[in-house]
Design an enzyme around this catalytic site. Structure first.
Site, short mmCIF file in Angstrom:
data_model
loop_
_atom_site.label_atom_id
_atom_site.label_comp_id
_atom_site.label_asym_id
_atom_site.label_seq_id
_atom_site.Cartn_x
_atom_site.Cartn_y
_atom_site.Cartn_z
N ARG A 35 0.92 -1.22 -0.02
CA ARG A 35 0.00 -0.11 0.13
C ARG A 35 0.91 1.19 0.08
O ARG A 35 0.52 2.43 -0.41
CB ARG A 35 -1.07 -0.19 1.18
CG ARG A 35 -2.00 1.11 1.11
CD ARG A 35 -3.16 0.83 2.20
NE ARG A 35 -4.29 1.88 2.18
CZ ARG A 35 -4.43 2.98 3.06
NH1 ARG A 35 -3.43 3.06 4.03
NH2 ARG A 35 -5.54 3.60 3.03
N ILE A 61 -6.97 7.93 -0.82
CA ILE A 61 -7.06 6.37 -0.94
C ILE A 61 -8.05 5.76 0.40
O ILE A 61 -8.00 6.19 1.32
CB ILE A 61 -5.51 5.89 -0.75
CG1 ILE A 61 -5.66 4.01 -1.06
CG2 ILE A 61 -5.08 6.23 0.58
CD1 ILE A 61 -4.10 3.63 -0.72
N SER A 62 -8.79 5.00 -0.22
CA SER A 62 -10.05 4.22 1.04
C SER A 62 -9.18 3.91 2.05
O SER A 62 -8.31 3.24 1.99
CB SER A 62 -11.22 3.50 0.27
OG SER A 62 -11.65 4.27 -0.81
N GLN A 63 -9.99 3.68 3.16
CA GLN A 63 -9.75 3.01 4.38
C GLN A 63 -9.61 1.48 4.06
O GLN A 63 -10.45 0.86 3.34
CB GLN A 63 -10.68 3.50 5.50
CG GLN A 63 -10.41 2.59 6.80
CD GLN A 63 -11.36 2.57 7.73
OE1 GLN A 63 -12.50 2.83 7.46
NE2 GLN A 63 -11.01 2.11 8.84
N PRO A 64 -8.41 1.00 4.47
CA PRO A 64 -8.39 -0.74 3.97
C PRO A 64 -9.51 -1.32 4.39
O PRO A 64 -9.67 -2.42 3.95
CB PRO A 64 -6.97 -1.11 4.80
CG PRO A 64 -6.11 0.06 4.87
CD PRO A 64 -7.19 1.50 5.02
#
Ligand code: SAH
Length: 212
Positions: A35, A61-64
């Site tokens: 990431r 970037i979205s939260q995992p």
């Protein structure tokens, strides 16, 4: 740490497991994906935290956790083959999808983000992702129908073109709303659609119209 990211990525996968992600393939893809390559240099030390991060141009970037959750929902609903993502952003969600579905398509309205994401996926040897610069409200008509569609930006109402591009039994997962956003699942059953609410979420908006 970043030269040897795999321990950090494994710890992130472990954390997501504690938070309720149970699909082994999804957890493996999180553990496999660097990431830190999807964020700028100054944020690399935060890349393996379970948080959304800025990627420039007002985007994130979205939260995992939410990446894993949306991917797991597709798999639980039987999607295996052809998936469309709206909102490529950094390309991280595309990289996760690429490891779990046969063919991935992704649309992004900001050209520079789309271009960077494409380079990242190539550098990771993920060749089953096709990317397009365009308006996600229109989906990707020439590649339809899709078994699964995920929207990674919040729409005020469900985009009709996306529903129309679902295969029979196909699944659309999308955050709907402005301030108060709900993650929703829409599933095509012949001429009808079922809908189900999953949980409250927080995404950047799905912009109307013009691409840049
Ligand atoms: N999936 C991404 C999340 C990016 S944030 C990731 O893993 O990094 C949402 C993205 O949706 C932003 O890059 C934004 O530019 C894009 N977006 C917003 N409105 C859009 C539209 N109408 N069509 C295509 N992309 C859009």
């Amino acid at each position: 740490m970043l030269a040897n990211y795999s321990r950090s990525a494994q710890l992130l996968a472990d954390k997501l497991k504690q938070e309720g992600i149970s699909h082994s393939g999804v957890l493996a893809s999180i553990a496999n994906t660097p990431r830190h390559l999807f964020v700028g240099d100054v944020l690399q030390h935060k890349a393996y935290q379970n948080t959304a991060l800025p990627i420039g141009l007002g985007q994130t970037i979205s939260q995992p956790y939410i990446v894993a959750k949306m991917t797991q929902l597709l798999l639980e609903l039987g999607v295996t083959d052809k998936v469309l993502e709206i909102g490529t952003g950094s390309g991280y969600q595309s990289a996760i999808l690429a490891q779990l579905f046969n063919q991935v398509y992704s649309v992004e309205r900001i050209k520079s983000l789309q271009w960077q994401a494409k380079r990242r996926l190539q550098s990771l040897d993920l060749y089953n992702v096709s990317m397009k610069h365009g308006d996600g409200w229109q989906g990707w008509q020439s590649k339809a129908p899709f078994d699964g569609i995920i929207v990674t930006a919040a729409a005020v109402t469900v985009p009709e073109a996306l529903l129309a591009q679902l295969a029979d039994n196909g699944v659309l997962i999308a955050p709907i709303g402005v301030e108060d956003q709900q993650l929703m699942i829409f599933q095509r059953k012949g001429a009808h659609f079922t809908q189900q609410r999953i949980e409250n979420v927080r995404f950047v908006p799905l912009i109307n119209g013009e691409i840049e």
